[in-house]
Motif scaffolding. Structure first.
Motif, PDB file in Angstrom:
ATOM      1  N   GLU A   7       0.738  -1.121  -0.065  1.00  0.00           N
ATOM      2  CA  GLU A   7       0.053  -0.026  -0.018  1.00  0.00           C
ATOM      3  C   GLU A   7       0.768   1.304   0.038  1.00  0.00           C
ATOM      4  O   GLU A   7       0.907   1.945   1.024  1.00  0.00           O
ATOM      5  N   PRO A   8       1.774   1.603  -1.031  1.00  0.00           N
ATOM      6  CA  PRO A   8       2.464   2.641  -1.117  1.00  0.00           C
ATOM      7  C   PRO A   8       1.947   3.863  -0.558  1.00  0.00           C
ATOM      8  O   PRO A   8       2.377   4.631  -0.066  1.00  0.00           O
ATOM      9  N   LEU A   9       0.761   4.302  -1.471  1.00  0.00           N
ATOM     10  CA  LEU A   9       0.135   5.684  -1.271  1.00  0.00           C
ATOM     11  C   LEU A   9      -0.434   5.603   0.276  1.00  0.00           C
ATOM     12  O   LEU A   9      -0.332   6.674   0.808  1.00  0.00           O
ATOM     13  N   ASN A  10      -0.967   4.597   0.533  1.00  0.00           N
ATOM     14  CA  ASN A  10      -1.637   4.642   1.990  1.00  0.00           C
ATOM     15  C   ASN A  10      -0.449   4.739   3.049  1.00  0.00           C
ATOM     16  O   ASN A  10      -0.725   5.488   4.172  1.00  0.00           O
ATOM     17  N   LEU A  11       0.486   4.183   2.771  1.00  0.00           N
ATOM     18  CA  LEU A  11       1.853   4.208   3.743  1.00  0.00           C
ATOM     19  C   LEU A  11       2.241   5.719   3.662  1.00  0.00           C
ATOM     20  O   LEU A  11       2.344   6.347   4.769  1.00  0.00           O
ATOM     21  N   VAL A  12       2.815   6.208   2.410  1.00  0.00           N
ATOM     22  CA  VAL A  12       3.360   7.336   2.409  1.00  0.00           C
ATOM     23  C   VAL A  12       2.752   8.727   2.869  1.00  0.00           C
ATOM     24  O   VAL A  12       3.135   9.672   3.547  1.00  0.00           O
ATOM     25  N   SER A  13       1.078   8.556   2.565  1.00  0.00           N
ATOM     26  CA  SER A  13       0.359   9.720   2.932  1.00  0.00           C
ATOM     27  C   SER A  13       0.344   9.969   4.396  1.00  0.00           C
ATOM     28  O   SER A  13      -0.167  11.048   4.728  1.00  0.00           O
ATOM     29  N   ASN A  14       0.911   8.969   5.174  1.00  0.00           N
ATOM     30  CA  ASN A  14       0.963   9.111   6.559  1.00  0.00           C
ATOM     31  C   ASN A  14       1.743  10.227   7.090  1.00  0.00           C
ATOM     32  O   ASN A  14       1.999  10.800   8.086  1.00  0.00           O
ATOM     33  N   ALA A  15       2.629  10.829   5.971  1.00  0.00           N
ATOM     34  CA  ALA A  15       3.582  11.748   6.332  1.00  0.00           C
ATOM     35  C   ALA A  15       2.842  13.080   6.725  1.00  0.00           C
ATOM     36  O   ALA A  15       3.192  14.045   7.337  1.00  0.00           O
ATOM     37  N   ALA A  16       1.548  13.130   6.106  1.00  0.00           N
ATOM     38  CA  ALA A  16       0.732  14.273   6.483  1.00  0.00           C
ATOM     39  C   ALA A  16       0.459  14.543   8.049  1.00  0.00           C
ATOM     40  O   ALA A  16       0.560  15.600   8.592  1.00  0.00           O
ATOM     41  N   ALA A  66       1.103   4.190   9.834  1.00  0.00           N
ATOM     42  CA  ALA A  66       2.100   3.631   8.968  1.00  0.00           C
ATOM     43  C   ALA A  66       2.499   2.066   9.221  1.00  0.00           C
ATOM     44  O   ALA A  66       2.660   1.543   8.217  1.00  0.00           O
ATOM     45  N   LEU A  67       2.291   1.831  10.438  1.00  0.00           N
ATOM     46  CA  LEU A  67       2.549   0.355  10.767  1.00  0.00           C
ATOM     47  C   LEU A  67       1.504  -0.450  10.276  1.00  0.00           C
ATOM     48  O   LEU A  67       1.788  -1.546   9.419  1.00  0.00           O
ATOM     49  N   PHE A  68       0.493   0.063  10.171  1.00  0.00           N
ATOM     50  CA  PHE A  68      -0.843  -0.785   9.890  1.00  0.00           C
ATOM     51  C   PHE A  68      -0.759  -1.013   8.374  1.00  0.00           C
ATOM     52  O   PHE A  68      -0.979  -1.836   7.828  1.00  0.00           O
ATOM     53  N   HIS A  69      -0.556   0.154   7.676  1.00  0.00           N
ATOM     54  CA  HIS A  69      -0.581   0.215   6.188  1.00  0.00           C
ATOM     55  C   HIS A  69       0.890  -0.636   5.477  1.00  0.00           C
ATOM     56  O   HIS A  69       0.968  -0.762   4.475  1.00  0.00           O
ATOM     57  N   SER A  70       1.742  -0.858   6.672  1.00  0.00           N
ATOM     58  CA  SER A  70       2.834  -1.791   6.404  1.00  0.00           C
ATOM     59  C   SER A  70       2.600  -3.189   6.546  1.00  0.00           C
ATOM     60  O   SER A  70       2.641  -3.922   5.563  1.00  0.00           O
ATOM     61  N   PHE A  71       2.369  -3.574   7.531  1.00  0.00           N
ATOM     62  CA  PHE A  71       2.409  -4.906   8.136  1.00  0.00           C
ATOM     63  C   PHE A  71       0.747  -5.490   7.766  1.00  0.00           C
ATOM     64  O   PHE A  71       0.879  -6.883   7.769  1.00  0.00           O
ATOM     65  N   HIS A  85      -8.242   5.956   0.125  1.00  0.00           N
ATOM     66  CA  HIS A  85      -7.875   5.943   1.581  1.00  0.00           C
ATOM     67  C   HIS A  85      -6.815   7.022   1.966  1.00  0.00           C
ATOM     68  O   HIS A  85      -6.615   7.546   2.977  1.00  0.00           O
ATOM     69  N   PHE A  86      -5.883   7.016   0.810  1.00  0.00           N
ATOM     70  CA  PHE A  86      -4.753   7.843   1.059  1.00  0.00           C
ATOM     71  C   PHE A  86      -5.147   9.415   1.014  1.00  0.00           C
ATOM     72  O   PHE A  86      -4.607  10.316   1.749  1.00  0.00           O
ATOM     73  N   VAL A  87      -6.207   9.726   0.561  1.00  0.00           N
ATOM     74  CA  VAL A  87      -6.924  11.268   0.729  1.00  0.00           C
ATOM     75  C   VAL A  87      -7.391  11.424   1.992  1.00  0.00           C
ATOM     76  O   VAL A  87      -7.442  12.496   2.588  1.00  0.00           O
ATOM     77  N   TRP A  88      -7.942  10.252   2.751  1.00  0.00           N
ATOM     78  CA  TRP A  88      -8.453  10.289   4.067  1.00  0.00           C
ATOM     79  C   TRP A  88      -7.111  10.873   4.750  1.00  0.00           C
ATOM     80  O   TRP A  88      -7.275  11.690   5.757  1.00  0.00           O
ATOM     81  N   HIS A  89      -6.077   9.993   4.727  1.00  0.00           N
ATOM     82  CA  HIS A  89      -4.891  10.303   5.430  1.00  0.00           C
ATOM     83  C   HIS A  89      -4.395  11.862   5.351  1.00  0.00           C
ATOM     84  O   HIS A  89      -4.065  12.792   6.145  1.00  0.00           O
TER      85      HIS A  89
END
Length: 218
Positions: free
Chosen positions: A21-30, A63-68, A188-192
């Motif tokens: 989930e690259p977008l869901n992961l990276v978007s946590n930077a917000a 980020a942990l959730f969208h990684s593991f 989902h990345f927009v939600w983040h």
């Protein structure tokens, strides 16, 4: 309970793996950027700093959730969010309503029955089902907005804007799987991203209210 069991609840995840989930992961930077920004602006004020730390924890947990994508990672995602909500209600009662500590704490605890009562109501509505446990939050923010609109316009407008932005954010969260067939990346990345902006703005509103001095809503 198997804490290592795999979970798959998002359009972007097509297979197991840390980068599924690259977008869901990276978007946590917000969340992380907003948390650092709010921390640096806090000027040592306790409530904004505590909320900033919790916001940073939200970014790490998500980020942990969208990684593991496991049960334990889901807990790391959800728990900081729940704590942040309770902490923000407490902070709002202190900063906006100027309630004493005991009353602000009771008011924050009141969110639990509020959510337990309203979540089944939203779950019964087709579009709201996916995010039923989140929808009581913008409704409560809207209650604060109406309460404070005339008594403290700066806060009332800020809370109304927050409620509206969270509704928009929740709409993107709810559409993730619905639009999956035509948009494989999901929403989902927009939600983040929107929530990073939203929560940063809500913490900033607390900071501004505290700096306004010992004003009491009438």
């Amino acid at each position: 309970m198997d804490w290592t069991a795999a979970l798959d609840g998002y359009c972007e995840r097509l297979a197991p793996g840390l980068w599924a989930e690259p977008l869901n992961l990276v978007s946590n930077a917000a969340f992380l950027i907003a948390a650092i920004w709010c921390w640096r602006r806090s000027g040592g004020l306790m409530l904004p700093r505590a909320l900033s730390a919790l916001l940073f924890a939200i970014g790490i947990g998500s980020a942990l959730f969208h990684s593991f994508a496991t049960v334990w990672a889901s807990a790391a995602d959800v728990v900081p969010i729940g704590v942040f909500i309770l902490a923000y209600v407490y902070a709002a009662n202190r900063a906006y309503l100027r309630w004493p500590v005991w009353a602000a704490g009771l008011g924050a605890a009141g969110f639990v029955p509020w959510a337990l009562l309203l979540t089944p109501v939203f779950a019964a509505l087709p579009f709201f089902t996916v995010s039923a446990f989140y929808w009581p939050v913008p409704l409560l923010i809207a209650v604060y907005a109406v309460w404070l609109w005339r008594r403290w316009p700066m806060v009332g407008r800020g809370m109304a804007l927050g409620a509206g932005l969270l509704c928009l954010s929740l709409a993107f969260r709810s559409l993730d799987l619905t639009l999956c067939a035509g948009w494989p990346l999901g929403t989902h990345f927009v939600w983040h991203t929107l929530n990073g902006v939203l929560l940063g703005g809500m913490i900033e509103l607390i900071r501004r209210a505290l700096l306004a001095g010992p004003r009491r809503a009438r």
